[in-house]
Design an enzyme around this catalytic site. Sequence first.
Site, PDB file in Angstrom:
ATOM      1  N   ARG A  68      -1.113 -14.478   4.468  1.00  0.00           N
ATOM      2  CA  ARG A  68      -1.865 -13.749   5.499  1.00  0.00           C
ATOM      3  C   ARG A  68      -1.209 -13.873   6.878  1.00  0.00           C
ATOM      4  NH1 ARG A  68      -6.635 -10.962   4.279  1.00  0.00           N
ATOM      5  NH2 ARG A  68      -7.391 -11.066   6.410  1.00  0.00           N
ATOM      6  N   ARG A  83       2.428  -6.283   9.258  1.00  0.00           N
ATOM      7  CA  ARG A  83       1.572  -5.217   9.794  1.00  0.00           C
ATOM      8  C   ARG A  83       1.947  -4.855  11.222  1.00  0.00           C
ATOM      9  NH1 ARG A  83      -4.155  -7.536   7.365  1.00  0.00           N
ATOM     10  NH2 ARG A  83      -4.180  -6.325   5.424  1.00  0.00           N
ATOM     11  N   THR A  88      -5.449  -7.602  10.613  1.00  0.00           N
ATOM     12  CA  THR A  88      -5.877  -6.367   9.953  1.00  0.00           C
ATOM     13  C   THR A  88      -5.517  -5.124  10.773  1.00  0.00           C
ATOM     14  OG1 THR A  88      -7.724  -7.618   9.041  1.00  0.00           O
ATOM     15  CG2 THR A  88      -7.888  -5.208   8.956  1.00  0.00           C
ATOM     16  N   LYS A 122       0.838  -1.204   0.000  1.00  0.00           N
ATOM     17  CA  LYS A 122       0.000   0.000   0.000  1.00  0.00           C
ATOM     18  C   LYS A 122       0.878   1.262   0.000  1.00  0.00           C
ATOM     19  CE  LYS A 122      -3.899  -2.329   2.347  1.00  0.00           C
ATOM     20  NZ  LYS A 122      -4.836  -2.286   3.490  1.00  0.00           N
ATOM     21  N   HIS A 148      -1.852  -5.440   1.510  1.00  0.00           N
ATOM     22  CA  HIS A 148      -3.109  -6.179   1.311  1.00  0.00           C
ATOM     23  C   HIS A 148      -2.757  -7.610   0.929  1.00  0.00           C
ATOM     24  CE1 HIS A 148      -7.006  -7.449  -0.271  1.00  0.00           C
ATOM     25  NE2 HIS A 148      -6.323  -7.960  -1.282  1.00  0.00           N
ATOM     26  N   PHE A 175     -15.509   3.256   7.662  1.00  0.00           N
ATOM     27  CA  PHE A 175     -14.171   3.668   7.253  1.00  0.00           C
ATOM     28  C   PHE A 175     -13.953   3.583   5.740  1.00  0.00           C
ATOM     29  CE2 PHE A 175     -14.071  -0.815   8.587  1.00  0.00           C
ATOM     30  CZ  PHE A 175     -13.580  -1.424   7.442  1.00  0.00           C
TER      31      PHE A 175
HETATM   32  P1  IDP Z   1      -7.782  -7.403   5.518  1.00  0.00           P
HETATM   33  O1  IDP Z   1      -7.013  -6.325   4.762  1.00  0.00           O
HETATM   34  O2  IDP Z   1      -6.995  -7.935   6.666  1.00  0.00           O
HETATM   35  O3  IDP Z   1      -8.314  -8.485   4.618  1.00  0.00           O
HETATM   36  P2  IDP Z   1     -10.476  -6.295   5.611  1.00  0.00           P
HETATM   37  O4  IDP Z   1     -11.466  -6.517   6.704  1.00  0.00           O
HETATM   38  O5  IDP Z   1     -10.702  -6.974   4.295  1.00  0.00           O
HETATM   39  O6  IDP Z   1      -9.043  -6.696   6.210  1.00  0.00           O
HETATM   40  O7  IDP Z   1     -10.367  -4.731   5.403  1.00  0.00           O
HETATM   41  C1  IDP Z   1      -9.704  -4.193   4.280  1.00  0.00           C
HETATM   42  C2  IDP Z   1      -8.908  -2.977   4.714  1.00  0.00           C
HETATM   43  O8  IDP Z   1      -9.792  -2.011   5.278  1.00  0.00           O
HETATM   44  C3  IDP Z   1      -7.888  -3.249   5.826  1.00  0.00           C
HETATM   45  O9  IDP Z   1      -6.674  -3.796   5.369  1.00  0.00           O
HETATM   46  C4  IDP Z   1      -7.716  -1.855   6.393  1.00  0.00           C
HETATM   47  O10 IDP Z   1      -6.884  -1.061   5.526  1.00  0.00           O
HETATM   48  C5  IDP Z   1      -9.138  -1.316   6.333  1.00  0.00           C
HETATM   49  N1  IDP Z   1      -9.872  -1.566   7.585  1.00  0.00           N
HETATM   50  C6  IDP Z   1     -10.458  -2.729   7.976  1.00  0.00           C
HETATM   51  N2  IDP Z   1     -11.059  -2.597   9.175  1.00  0.00           N
HETATM   52  C7  IDP Z   1     -10.861  -1.309   9.544  1.00  0.00           C
HETATM   53  C8  IDP Z   1     -11.269  -0.545  10.705  1.00  0.00           C
HETATM   54  O11 IDP Z   1     -11.929  -1.046  11.634  1.00  0.00           O
HETATM   55  N3  IDP Z   1     -10.871   0.760  10.730  1.00  0.00           N
HETATM   56  C9  IDP Z   1     -10.147   1.338   9.733  1.00  0.00           C
HETATM   57  N4  IDP Z   1      -9.759   0.673   8.633  1.00  0.00           N
HETATM   58  C10 IDP Z   1     -10.106  -0.642   8.531  1.00  0.00           C
HETATM   59 MG    MG Z   2      -9.770  -8.459   3.115  1.00  0.00          MG
END
Ligand code: IDP
Ligand code: MG
Length: 186
Positions: A110, A127, A116, A29, A144, A77
């Site tokens: 992962r 992360r 996350t 990112k 990601h 968000f």
């Molecule tokens: P992941 O990237 O671990 O698969 P996802 O739930 O798919 O997680 O969310 C995608 C992206 O959205 C995350 O990587 C992060 O950048 C953002 N994100 C997810 N949950 C939150 C949150 O609670 N607050 C702010 N940003 C979030």
């Molecule tokens: Mg995801």
Amino acid sequence: MTNENKVKEILKERGKVKEKVQSTLVLIKPDGLKKSLTGNILTKLSEARLVIIASKVVKVSPELAKEHYKQLADKPFFEDLIVYIQGKYHNCERVMALVYQGPNAIEHVRYIAGSTNPEEADPTSIRGAYGRITTKGVYENVIHASSDEKESEREIKLWFKPEEIVVPLYPTVQVTKKNVHSLEWA
Ligand code: IDP
Ligand code: MG
């Protein structure tokens, strides 16, 4: 168990059990690029002993950002996430997109990426080591990684054309376009 030990365990099990060969989309990112973390991230990912079968640097359009994260469109968000992935918070309008392939690639990447929420992520994960939550509440989590096979196929097809991937991954069709203009090197 720490992520590091989990990764070691996955590698130990490799070859013993029949693991499925998977492909997964990784995005470094804009915060990762801005902080010059590309090398560190690729080194960390190399622990998984997977093969990179595609890579490129992409300027993310609002359309691509929204399509990529469409499952999260109703989250509070979402708007920030779309701004973040386009690099507008970091004055760095690019991401690095890669496809990794190998046994159990999705889960393995992962684990190395970590949770996350960067504050909850194992400190030895990407992360956990490099992410942060801004005072505004944006998760700057550096990377990601696709979450399952259905998503990885959708995401890989969204980010890459068939000819940009060095192995045949999914079925393709031949198309001949008339009057389609494109740039070539002069
Ligand atoms: P992941 O990237 O671990 O698969 P996802 O739930 O798919 O997680 O969310 C995608 C992206 O959205 C995350 O990587 C992060 O950048 C953002 N994100 C997810 N949950 C939150 C949150 O609670 N607050 C702010 N940003 C979030
Ligand atoms: Mg995801």
